[in-house]
Design an enzyme around this catalytic site. Sequence first.
Site, PDB file in Angstrom:
ATOM      1  N   GLU A   4     -28.807  79.834  59.123  1.00 55.62           N
ATOM      2  CA  GLU A   4     -29.068  81.121  58.455  1.00 55.62           C
ATOM      3  C   GLU A   4     -28.023  82.193  58.776  1.00 55.62           C
ATOM      4  O   GLU A   4     -28.325  83.200  59.404  1.00 55.62           O
ATOM      5  CB  GLU A   4     -30.490  81.596  58.785  1.00 55.62           C
ATOM      6  CG  GLU A   4     -31.534  80.637  58.235  1.00 55.62           C
ATOM      7  CD  GLU A   4     -32.986  81.131  58.338  1.00 55.62           C
ATOM      8  OE1 GLU A   4     -33.209  82.218  58.893  1.00 55.62           O
ATOM      9  OE2 GLU A   4     -33.876  80.425  57.839  1.00 55.62           O
ATOM     10  N   GLU A   7     -34.785  73.171  56.177  1.00 54.55           N
ATOM     11  CA  GLU A   7     -35.845  73.836  56.938  1.00 54.55           C
ATOM     12  C   GLU A   7     -36.885  74.446  56.022  1.00 54.55           C
ATOM     13  O   GLU A   7     -36.560  75.048  55.004  1.00 54.55           O
ATOM     14  CB  GLU A   7     -35.259  74.945  57.837  1.00 54.55           C
ATOM     15  CG  GLU A   7     -36.268  75.497  58.841  1.00 54.55           C
ATOM     16  CD  GLU A   7     -35.715  76.646  59.688  1.00 54.55           C
ATOM     17  OE1 GLU A   7     -34.602  76.514  60.235  1.00 54.55           O
ATOM     18  OE2 GLU A   7     -36.416  77.666  59.785  1.00 54.55           O
TER      19      GLU A   7
END
Length: 549
Positions: free
Chosen positions: A272, A377
Amino acid sequence: MPSLIVMAMIASNKILSTSLFVRLSFILLLNSVYTSADFPCISRRYAEESIVCVCNSTYCDTLERIQPQCNTYNMYTSSEAGSRFLKSEGFIENYVTADYEEFDRILELVPNKHFQTILGFGAACTDAAGLNWLALSEKAREKFINTYFSSEGNEYSMIRVTIAGSDFSPSPYYYNEYPENDKDLTNFTLNCPDVSYKIPMIRAAMAAATDEVLVFGSVWSPPQWMKWMNNDYAISRLKSEYFQTYADYYCKFAQLYEKQGVPIWGVTTTNEPLDGAVIKIPFQTLGWSVQKMGQFIKENLGPTMKTCVDKPIKVLAADDQRLTIPLWFTGFGDIDPELMNYIDGVGMHGYLDSYVPGDIIAANLKNYPDKFVLSTEFSDTSESGINLGSWRKGETYIVTILDNLVNHYVAWVDWNMAVDLQGGPNWAQNFGDSEIVVNSTSDEFYKQPMYYVLGHFSKFIPRGSKRIDVIRRTAVKVDVDENNIYSSYPDRKDVYDHVAFLTPRETVVVVLANYEEDPQQTALIIGSRQITVDLEAKSIVTVEFPYYC
Ligand SMILES: *[C@@H]1O[C@H](CO)[C@@H](O)[C@H](O)[C@H]1NC(C)=O
Ligand SMILES: *[C@@H]1O[C@H](CO)[C@@H](O)[C@H](O)[C@H]1NC(C)=O
Ligand SMILES: *[C@@H]1O[C@H](CO)[C@@H](O)[C@H](O)[C@H]1NC(C)=O
């Protein structure tokens, strides 16, 4: 019990038009043969709407997949009402047009129109996962691994491992924290989490698995000395003098893991990256601009991963929400087409999927047919911590996985393989839920609806399966509003209720969802064959039948 279900299914499905007794006894015979290998779910109900299945050191429910016989189909159901991988089977009928108006939906399978080839399904080996696994007795640990990886369980074939820690660690830590400013990473060694649980857990999974387990690693943050930071560490950037050092950080990790018997198949380019660039997240991050990330991949990470160990390690870009795909993906190609040679695939997180329609994937990948997209994820973040037995969370997984598979994802990898009763450990108090929750006091673990939902895909759609086209034929009398049939998801225009695959086992596998409070009847049509599927209210069903006969 299963025979009664088959009978009920037959009664309602109009399968038997002629010789009821002959066909019924045949089904009962087959049925009694193949259910004997399964241990049923020992259910426990907590406050929520559905159940968990309780496993301990001596007991865990199992599911054996059976190759379907000619002219028959096998069907597996999990539901809010409490079915868990409930097996039944029936005969394939000849396709009858006259039955059209009886069905809630009619799906025509087109097996000669193929889309993506599946790589696998799996979940993440975080510190939370490893510590909870380690907190179980040795026998319970074995049951845990088998229920995820073996032929008795979900048969996962992929694992994401955190390179050092994440928020799901008891405290933040890194490799080579000291000495600082150590460009050559002279003190890079495996640490206690690697040795005591991460590597043992992955090795146990590899030994139990029915296919090669593809392991990929993600870095949340390198040691602080490699970064420029603001005061609270939430926003940071890699210092330019450490670009190659950061690439070497990945490589040393891969080399040490391989030495311990865990080959690394891939790495993501940083977890991220937007978190550490523009959003203030209260745990380890590393922010990247598109331009700098492009430079890092082309000049450092890409070349390093090609030669780090014997086999080139895959580079998975993005590793972030899919709204960022134009930034991280087409953005790179526009900056420098040569850079795309160093990217094998694109990792997507599913947290914002409901805001970003899945066609963004096809739109961005159309110029790069050799790149694959996978989910790296996902978890249900609608509330903090766990919610034992939540079917709603299971349904969030159904919606997300179907959406992702329909939108060309080749793999689907869940977040933490396990959390504790608090939904951790997580040093940043960012507690979450998981397919399996461990109660170390009682040496038990609880398998949640999310576990079964994933199994409806992972166990029946092995590596090498190809997604096939499905045409929804509008039923004659049923009032189907194509744009908003799912009352539970009024905000989403793109909720999918089915996906179909052709498998290397020479079977067709169809996964069907019923989001409604009422049972549904679906007709599957393939060539001149037809299967009538009864779905319980609020359920997920996998149907498998031979492609050739
Ligand atoms: C494990 O669970 C099974 C099934 O519920 C039970 O019969 C058994 O006593 C439990 N074993 C232990 C060690 O608690
Ligand atoms: C190397 O790392 C260890 C911790 O893993 C640390 O205790 C030790 O001081 C480090 N060595 C140097 C020279 O900084
Ligand atoms: C965990 O185990 C302990 C000890 O058996 C028990 O008291 C507790 O209720 C269990 N927690 C849950 C959520 O089942």
